[in-house]
Structures are given as C-alpha cells and as structure tokens.
Design a protein around this motif. Structure first.
Motif, PDB file in Angstrom:
ATOM      1  N   ILE A 180       4.120   9.583  -2.016  1.00 22.39           N
ATOM      2  CA  ILE A 180       5.252   9.844  -3.541  1.00 22.39           C
ATOM      3  C   ILE A 180       5.858  11.361  -4.338  1.00 22.39           C
ATOM      4  N   ALA A 183       7.484  13.979  -2.070  1.00 16.11           N
ATOM      5  CA  ALA A 183       8.538  13.487  -1.851  1.00 16.11           C
ATOM      6  C   ALA A 183       9.602  13.814  -3.055  1.00 16.11           C
TER       7      ALA A 183
ATOM      8  N   SER B 179       6.371  13.286   4.558  1.00 16.24           N
ATOM      9  CA  SER B 179       5.904  12.589   2.777  1.00 16.24           C
ATOM     10  C   SER B 179       7.533  12.155   2.456  1.00 16.24           C
ATOM     11  N   ILE B 180       8.180  12.467   2.189  1.00 18.08           N
ATOM     12  CA  ILE B 180      10.180  11.754   1.934  1.00 18.08           C
ATOM     13  C   ILE B 180       9.937  10.485   2.898  1.00 18.08           C
ATOM     14  N   ALA B 182       6.613   8.724   4.024  1.00 20.35           N
ATOM     15  CA  ALA B 182       6.215   7.808   3.493  1.00 20.35           C
ATOM     16  C   ALA B 182       6.336   6.956   1.823  1.00 20.35           C
ATOM     17  N   ALA B 183       6.935   8.406   1.010  1.00 22.88           N
ATOM     18  CA  ALA B 183       7.325   7.796  -0.311  1.00 22.88           C
ATOM     19  C   ALA B 183       8.252   6.380   0.199  1.00 22.88           C
TER      20      ALA B 183
END
Lengths: 211, 211
Positions: A180, A183, B179-180, B182-183
């Motif tokens: 989080i 991101a 990451s984006i 996952a978030a």
C-alpha cells in the motif's frame, strides 16, 4: 519535491494494530511515528517532543479550541491528541507518518483530513478476535464481551477506509501495508511536478526527488 | 466474492509499455490480457476470441453505435476496439484485466469507465525518450520529431491518471506495478462483503474469496 502522506492504521481492539505497527516500523526505519500531545506527567526518561509533546490541561484545551489537533481523546484523567503541525511538517518534507489509532480516532482524522491513507486492520475472523481478546487474560468476562461487541459495531465503519488488511500473520499484514505504501508513493496526485521533472531532461531527475 | 479490476497501462510512444506489459504478464500468469475486437483479416493461426475478436466493418460500427466499446481507434484501414462485455465479465469473476494502450485510448476509457486503475508509464527523462525513439531506427527524422512532440504533449494528461511509474529499469517498473496491483486488491470499495465474511466466524473465510 514530492509530498509524503499520513498513514492511519486502525482497527478494533484485538485486531493486532500495535504488533503490526511495531513490526512495520522495525522493517521500515524511514517511516516516522506520529508524536502525540498529552496532558499526563512525563515518566522518568521520557523526552518532550520525542515520546510525547507534554502539555498542561490549559494548553491542551487551547489546542482543541484552535483546531490544532487531527483527533483527541480522553483516557482516564488525561487527554491525548495528534497535533496537525507535527504531521503536516513531516508530510511537507516528503515523509510518511504512521498514526496507529482506534476506530473512533481514525474517524475523527477522516473528518478533518481525508487526504490521509486509511487502513482498517481486520482479524481473520470474529472467532479469532474473541480468542485474542480472551488471551489477554487481564479482563473480566464482562470486559471481554464489551470489547467484542464494540469490535462488532466498529466493522460497520470499514467503508470509511481506503484499504483493509487481514492480520492473519503479522508478516503478511506488514507486506500488505508495504505494498500500500509503495503504491501510494506512485500516486499522481502527490506529484504535481511530474512534467517539470521530465522536462529537465536529466536521467537522474527522479532519483533526486524524495521518491 | 471480490470484484477484479481493469488495469490500464498507458504512456507515450517510447515509454516502453509493450516491454513492461510483456514482462508483467510473464511474471503474473493470473492477469488476463484484454482481448480487442478488430476488423482486420485474421492471420494464419489466429483464433477468434483468443488473439482478437474478429468483426466485419458493419459489426464493428454497430458496436460503436450501441456503446459496446470502452475505446476504439482507426489504424490504417482497420478499426480496433476494447469490448466492454469481455472486460466486465472478467472483472465480475474477480479477475484483473490488463489493457496496454496509448494515451488517447486511455483517456477514452477514463471517460467511459473511471473505476479502472490508470497507470501512466514515464521514460526516465525526455532525453532518454528521444534516444529510445531514435533507436527504433525505422523512422525518418520527421517521424521522430512528430513522435517526440506528441509524447511531450501527452505528458499534460498525466493528471488524469491514478499512478505513474518511471520505466528506468523494466524490472523495477514491473515491481512498481505489482505493488499497485497488490494495493488495489486491498481496496475496501471492491469488497462490499467484508462484514459478512467476518461474521461467518470461520478462520479460513478470507482464503475462500478471490483475494
């Protein structure tokens, strides 16, 4: 220069937000912990501005009056609050500030500063939450029931948050929060200068910004 | 059940969106690639509904008329478009759908479906972008200048996107996009059933949902 952000980690009693916060900070030394202001007496060794900002009752009430706090609460005979000035100074310097707080506090922050990133920490199930509350062992059956019933009611506020993280394993919860954070660092809205940076035409132009 | 989402990966010519998309898909086999509809003739071995949905000019125009496409473009003598039905079906099944597209196409999608997740892929600098456009070697100096000047103008639209990713190294760009993803999987807004899941009181309740 990129702006940082306030990360609000919140959840019901027994969700494990203290443990997860500690593990997150241990792995990510660059995160700043939000320093609270309190009216309680400093304990031996506590440093003003490090552990807490210490204030008199009168000073604290003046801060509330002047809307200088993101949230505040009355605990036993003392007040605790989150000073806007500290948080906003850090954010303007590009820092990520962590505020670990109960659901009531998070909702106060949301009212005053919706630009923060709100994470709701969940236990894997309500059964597990009850187990965790019980295992603390320091409470009466009545206390346990009150905590559990409050946690149940607090679930209704999950819709006010941006993200949820299930705290089944602390390691996985920390990884989820790290995703989080990664991101949120890439959010266009916190980088008003993207075009300007590109225009410099230097290959290292992004490396010199905070992110 | 959790909803999936449409990931729009976009950027100017020379930002490397094709390379980054391919590397992302290679590492994350569960991501679905958005299948386009086209009026061009199938090449030997191409399968309808796999490589493309093949349509006649008349069929395509009817799709545009009925607003069945998230975006479409005219390339040389043929039409290409992104069918809503395919994307929405996948999303409703909890899948993540990747659409790699130029800036004009992404802005069309934004108009029709702002719930998608929009990533703007940036070259490390405009100097580097010019190098990359030049290195393709298949264009005249005039073509190069047109591409570069278009890329320059397209930077103005970065504010329409949710995230930016700097494609300095393909590996790092892929990690940023991971990451984006996952978030975005942890977004409260895509999980209307969080309270219901918790209430089941089973420890494995989250494992049975898509995320």
């Amino acid at each position: 220069m990129s702006k940082g952000f306030l990360l609000v980690l919140s959840g019901p009693s027994g969700s494990g937000k203290g443990t997860v916060s500690a593990a997150l900070m241990e792995k990510n030394k660059e995160i700043k912990y939000s320093t609270s202001v309190t009216t309680r007496t400093p304990r031996p060794g506590e440093v003003n501005g490090e552990n807490y900002f210490f204030a008199t009752m009168e000073e604290f009430e003046k801060m509330v009056e002047k809307d200088e706090l993101l949230e505040h609460a009355h605990v036993h005979t003392n007040y605790y609050g989150t000073p806007k000035e500290f948080v906003f100074n850090q954010i303007n310097q590009g820092e990520i500030v962590l505020l670990e707080i109960d659901v009531q506090g998070a909702l106060q922050v949301k009212d005053k500063y919706k630009e923060a990133v709100f994470i709701f920490l969940l236990p894997p199930s309500m059964d597990e939450l009850l187990d965790r509350i019980r295992k603390r062992g320091t409470e009466t059956e009545e206390d346990i029931e009150t905590r559990f019933s409050n946690a149940f009611k607090e679930l209704d506020f999950v819709g006010e948050y941006d993200y949820f993280v299930v705290n089944d394993s602390v390691d996985q919860a920390v990884k989820d929060i790290e995703s989080i954070i990664a991101a949120e660092k890439l959010r266009v809205k916190r980088h008003s200068d993207i075009k300007k940076i590109m225009m410099k035409g230097r290959k290292d132009s992004f490396e010199h910004s905070k992110f």
